[in-house]
Design a protein around this motif. Sequence first.
Motif, PDB file in Angstrom:
ATOM      1  N   GLY A 227       1.022  -1.517  -0.147  1.00  0.00           N
ATOM      2  CA  GLY A 227       0.262   0.386  -0.329  1.00  0.00           C
ATOM      3  C   GLY A 227       1.222   0.862  -0.360  1.00  0.00           C
ATOM      4  N   MET A 228       2.313   0.988   0.701  1.00  0.00           N
ATOM      5  CA  MET A 228       3.053   2.351   0.690  1.00  0.00           C
ATOM      6  C   MET A 228       3.570   2.289  -0.383  1.00  0.00           C
ATOM      7  N   ARG A 229       3.808   1.998  -1.357  1.00  0.00           N
ATOM      8  CA  ARG A 229       4.661   1.662  -2.622  1.00  0.00           C
ATOM      9  C   ARG A 229       3.692   1.920  -3.346  1.00  0.00           C
ATOM     10  N   ARG A 230       2.501   1.773  -3.786  1.00  0.00           N
ATOM     11  CA  ARG A 230       1.672   1.985  -3.972  1.00  0.00           C
ATOM     12  C   ARG A 230       1.065   3.711  -4.618  1.00  0.00           C
ATOM     13  N   ALA A 231       1.104   3.925  -3.145  1.00  0.00           N
ATOM     14  CA  ALA A 231       0.982   5.597  -2.529  1.00  0.00           C
ATOM     15  C   ALA A 231       2.242   6.480  -3.192  1.00  0.00           C
ATOM     16  N   GLY A 232       3.403   5.857  -3.100  1.00  0.00           N
ATOM     17  CA  GLY A 232       4.485   6.527  -4.000  1.00  0.00           C
ATOM     18  C   GLY A 232       5.425   6.451  -3.088  1.00  0.00           C
ATOM     19  N   PHE A 233       5.509   6.033  -1.799  1.00  0.00           N
ATOM     20  CA  PHE A 233       6.617   6.154  -0.353  1.00  0.00           C
ATOM     21  C   PHE A 233       7.885   5.705  -1.299  1.00  0.00           C
ATOM     22  N   ASP A 234       8.857   5.825  -0.871  1.00  0.00           N
ATOM     23  CA  ASP A 234       9.905   5.179  -0.831  1.00  0.00           C
ATOM     24  C   ASP A 234      10.297   4.407   0.262  1.00  0.00           C
ATOM     25  N   THR A 235      10.401   3.216   0.993  1.00  0.00           N
ATOM     26  CA  THR A 235      10.571   2.656   1.897  1.00  0.00           C
ATOM     27  C   THR A 235      11.564   2.040   1.816  1.00  0.00           C
ATOM     28  N   GLY A 236      12.673   2.039   1.056  1.00  0.00           N
ATOM     29  CA  GLY A 236      13.923   1.643   1.486  1.00  0.00           C
ATOM     30  C   GLY A 236      14.351   0.430   1.015  1.00  0.00           C
TER      31      GLY A 236
END
Length: 396
Positions: free
Chosen positions: A308-317
């Motif tokens: 979900g975070m990746r789809r939102a556009g966040f960089d999760t390292g």
Amino acid sequence: MTDKFSWIEDELRTLQEAGLRTTIRTIGSACGAWMVVDGKKVLNFCTNNYLGLANHPRLKSAAQAALEKWGAGPAAVRSIAGTLELHRELETRLAAFKEVEDALYVQSGFCANQAVIPALVGKEDIIFTDRLNHASIIDGCRLSSAEIVVYEHCDVEDAERAIKAHKGKYRRAMLITDGVFSMDGDIAPLDRLHALCEQHGIITMVDDAHGEGVVGRSGRGIVDHFRLNGKFDLEIGTLSKAFGVVGGVIAGRKLVIDWIRQKARPFLFSSAVTAADTAACLAAVELLEQGSELVDKLWENTRYFKEGMRRAGFDTGPSATPITPVMLGEASLAQQFSRKLFDGEPGLFAMPIGFPTVPQGKARIRVMISAAHSREDLDLGLEIFAKVGKELGVIS
């Protein structure tokens, strides 16, 4: 008269201006998916309660029963009059759980690293250590007075180069690595590091604070993940994260653990862990021995939230574990992001991480996923992160 500590005001002001001054929030409830923090009920994405055991009924019941039987505290160090039958039982169970010969239970994971390293290496020796190892490892290395050689993060080739460059210049050598790195959530290449150390006769030590209860069969840890049970010389763990209680564990060969019992200063000179805490740790081990349900739920939640975070556009390292760094760059932005998460309605609790905990320019919000989170909690968390991310221009 000049104030001897006026310099502290200057230093604190500098930290504040750089966005690096730590704000310590106060917890007003038991640890869980939702908590009361600074008087406000918020969604908890901050603690290390991976399996949701910190407020588990079985752990609380075990602690209460031990309190009634053994009292509030042992009132002595382990080596004089503080070793309870419970301590020995926990050590036996932990050794069996990790499939090693013996284990030693100490006050914390930090104490465990400070106990082991100076007991095994000294002035004539050398330590090869990963650049991103935990502060407790760094301090343990310094206390040992051994030569410290840093190799690049998770870089086996660089570790080999360092070992070859120092060949023949030491009495004993030790290589130390975190198993799961606490800020990035990536995993050390333990199998290749073990093979390298075997080739050169080097003592191997891994800090598995964030791997226990998370990776391996039913959460047996990073050594089990790589099927190196009983082969890695020393496993250092903590019972304050996935196990939900407090304390550290040193596990390995009986000969080595016996030596550490004789020489480890944190073990010899600091009071034993309470019976209540020890009994709760035993209950946590029993829960993990019974099956992988909680570990499976943790990983199911992790995959869902990260996607979900990746789809939102966040960089999760580079994270390969439930540790989910939301990379933001500047410390001031990370602090602002954390405040906005917390101040919203509903609020979300996730603290900013900046220098010196992580390198300059790599500040982040570190999200800690738990088996205690429901799917509704995760969806709400994703919604809150997306809202704040758009407000601050982190995502579009």
